[in-house]
Design an enzyme around this catalytic site. Structure first.
Site: not given
Length: 171
Positions: A12-13, A47-48, A59
């Site tokens: 989570r940076s 994210h998508r 994928e």
């Protein structure tokens, strides 16, 4: 744009958002995550949505070198997110990370266009309590070092802020 860029950071940076910003269109997203539970499926969906509809998605939880070769085109930017999940998948399936990394580096070197790879930096915390955790941390460190050595640009992201480790600072 640099031919090969590695974006490192902790969980989570902001490393994925930074990598997205480094990949102008046309582009393809090579995902290594698998939706093995509801929480991971929700992360993948988020994210998508963050990427938007103009990204071709590929994928590749295991066959990353082949995916890079298949998706690469002149002028197209590839974004691989993330090497840490790919390494976890390799180890889970009993694959040799050193050989797979060599194949990935060869595919990246042969691919036309630019690539941005995202990976976690795991070596800044406490030593894992068990042998499996230490082996994973060590393998991740070796993977990051090999990719960074081949990269034209390496950035470390903390609190959403990129720090250039290799290559000239971007404006």
């Amino acid at each position: 744009m640099d031919r090969l860029t590695l974006v490192l950071g902790g969980a989570r940076s902001g490393k994925s958002a930074r990598a997205l910003a480094l990949c102008p269109a046309p582009h393809a997203f090579i995902a290594t995550a698998e939706p093995l539970d509801a929480e991971m499926a929700a992360r993948i969906a988020a994210h998508r949505a963050e990427r938007g509809p103009d990204w071709e998605a590929v994928e590749a939880p295991l066959e990353l070198a082949a995916a890079v070769t298949a998706a690469a085109r002149p002028g197209r930017h590839l974004l691989v997110d993330c090497l840490t999940l790919w390494l976890s998948n390799l180890l889970h399936h009993g694959r040799d990370p050193e050989a797979e990394t060599a194949a990935l580096l060869a595919a990246l070197a042969a691919a036309p266009g630019a690539a941005v790879l995202v990976s976690n930096e795991l070596g800044m915390g406490l030593a894992p309590m068990n042998a499996l955790g230490r082996a994973f941390r060590d393998a991740q460190g070796r993977l990051n070092q090999r990719i960074a050595a081949a990269a034209d640009r390496v950035e470390f992201v903390a609190a959403g802020l990129p720090l250039t480790l290799k290559g000239p600072p971007l404006p």
